[in-house]
Design a protein around this motif. Structure first.
Motif, PDB file in Angstrom:
ATOM      1  N   VAL A 131       0.845  -1.200   0.000  1.00 44.83           N
ATOM      2  CA  VAL A 131       0.000   0.000   0.000  1.00 44.83           C
ATOM      3  C   VAL A 131       0.877   1.246   0.000  1.00 44.83           C
ATOM      4  CG1 VAL A 131      -1.576   1.366   1.453  1.00 44.83           C
ATOM      5  CG2 VAL A 131      -2.072  -1.040   0.990  1.00 44.83           C
ATOM      6  N   ARG A 132       1.916   1.251   0.856  1.00 46.69           N
ATOM      7  CA  ARG A 132       2.817   2.411   0.904  1.00 46.69           C
ATOM      8  C   ARG A 132       3.523   2.631  -0.424  1.00 46.69           C
ATOM      9  NH1 ARG A 132       5.959   0.766   5.594  1.00 46.69           N
ATOM     10  NH2 ARG A 132       4.367   0.547   7.133  1.00 46.69           N
ATOM     11  N   TRP A 166     -12.008   2.696   0.109  1.00 46.91           N
ATOM     12  CA  TRP A 166     -10.710   2.111  -0.207  1.00 46.91           C
ATOM     13  C   TRP A 166     -10.794   0.619  -0.515  1.00 46.91           C
ATOM     14  CZ3 TRP A 166      -7.464   5.853  -0.937  1.00 46.91           C
ATOM     15  CH2 TRP A 166      -7.610   7.039  -0.230  1.00 46.91           C
ATOM     16  N   ARG A 167     -11.924   0.025  -0.217  1.00 41.34           N
ATOM     17  CA  ARG A 167     -12.044  -1.427  -0.277  1.00 41.34           C
ATOM     18  C   ARG A 167     -11.623  -2.008  -1.625  1.00 41.34           C
ATOM     19  NH1 ARG A 167     -17.208  -5.238   1.043  1.00 41.34           N
ATOM     20  NH2 ARG A 167     -16.037  -7.160   0.905  1.00 41.34           N
ATOM     21  N   GLY A 168     -12.134  -1.462  -2.710  1.00 37.70           N
ATOM     22  CA  GLY A 168     -11.817  -1.994  -4.037  1.00 37.70           C
ATOM     23  C   GLY A 168     -10.331  -1.927  -4.346  1.00 37.70           C
ATOM     24  N   ALA A 196      -7.771  -5.077  -4.638  1.00 37.71           N
ATOM     25  CA  ALA A 196      -6.993  -5.313  -5.857  1.00 37.71           C
ATOM     26  C   ALA A 196      -5.509  -5.480  -5.531  1.00 37.71           C
ATOM     27  CB  ALA A 196      -7.196  -4.164  -6.845  1.00 37.71           C
ATOM     28  N   LEU A 197      -4.990  -4.655  -4.617  1.00 33.03           N
ATOM     29  CA  LEU A 197      -3.584  -4.784  -4.209  1.00 33.03           C
ATOM     30  C   LEU A 197      -3.349  -6.119  -3.506  1.00 33.03           C
ATOM     31  CD1 LEU A 197      -2.774  -1.182  -2.914  1.00 33.03           C
ATOM     32  CD2 LEU A 197      -1.900  -2.292  -4.987  1.00 33.03           C
ATOM     33  N   ALA A 256       5.544  -7.312  -7.191  1.00 35.41           N
ATOM     34  CA  ALA A 256       4.303  -6.783  -6.628  1.00 35.41           C
ATOM     35  C   ALA A 256       4.248  -5.262  -6.710  1.00 35.41           C
ATOM     36  CB  ALA A 256       4.136  -7.239  -5.185  1.00 35.41           C
ATOM     37  N   ILE A 257       5.371  -4.604  -6.491  1.00 32.29           N
ATOM     38  CA  ILE A 257       5.404  -3.143  -6.510  1.00 32.29           C
ATOM     39  C   ILE A 257       5.359  -2.613  -7.941  1.00 32.29           C
ATOM     40  CG2 ILE A 257       6.840  -1.124  -6.020  1.00 32.29           C
ATOM     41  CD1 ILE A 257       7.697  -2.523  -3.442  1.00 32.29           C
TER      42      ILE A 257
END
Length: 173
Positions: free
Chosen positions: A58-59, A105-107, A111-112, A126-127
């Motif tokens: 996320v970061r 933020w859920r979607g 997805a992440l 992944a990044i």
């Protein structure tokens, strides 16, 4: 870590008190730890680095302000759950409020999360914003290198295709 004398070389430099630090990495932890335990006792610290976490993803992938907002929601959710576990009392209103603040933020976070799983937790994959076929090709390369280096050389495995297929099946299950 495949250089047989690496630990003795590092020890020699440390014993000379040169103003340097070393980071020794490798995927064969037993090999690294064995060498470090023998030659670097009292001079080394072992740190196991796991796969990329969702928080780190996320970061890395969201703009800084948005990432802080998502992390604040996650931290609040964690506090509510810890409070419920420690006191035995569930605060339904607090939980609903946190879930409402998470809704926008859920979607994106889902997805992440899916992407992290699909891409094996490999940080670089992944990044990155590479497409899925390119990510799979890169993961296959990593898997092939891992099998060759860590299984074939270390354990003397001869049938690498079957071993790679077994690893793929285990990863899917």
């Amino acid at each position: 870590h495949f250089i047989p004398t690496w630990a003795r070389e590092v020890k020699g430099i440390i014993d000379r008190k040169w103003p340097v630090h070393f980071v020794v990495t490798g995927s064969a932890a037993t090999s690294l730890e064995g060498e470090a335990a023998q030659a670097l006792a009292g001079r080394a610290m072992v740190h196991h680095l796991g796969p990329l976490s969702l928080r780190e993803l996320v970061r890395a992938r969201l703009e800084a302000t948005r990432a802080r907002e998502v992390m604040a929601i996650a931290d609040e959710w964690r506090r509510i759950v810890n409070e419920a576990l420690s006191t035995g009392a569930w605060n339904k209103k607090k939980f609903q409020k946190v879930m409402e603040s998470y809704a926008p933020w859920r979607g994106e976070v889902s997805a992440l999360t899916a992407q992290l799983g699909e891409r094996g937790g490999f940080p670089e994959i992944a990044i990155s914003r590479m497409d899925t076929p390119a990510a799979y090709r890169l993961m296959r390369t990593f898997l092939s290198m891992l099998v060759q280096r860590d299984f074939v050389q270390f354990f003397g495995v001869r049938d690498t295709r079957t071993l790679e297929r077994l690893i793929e099946i285990l990863a899917q299950g």
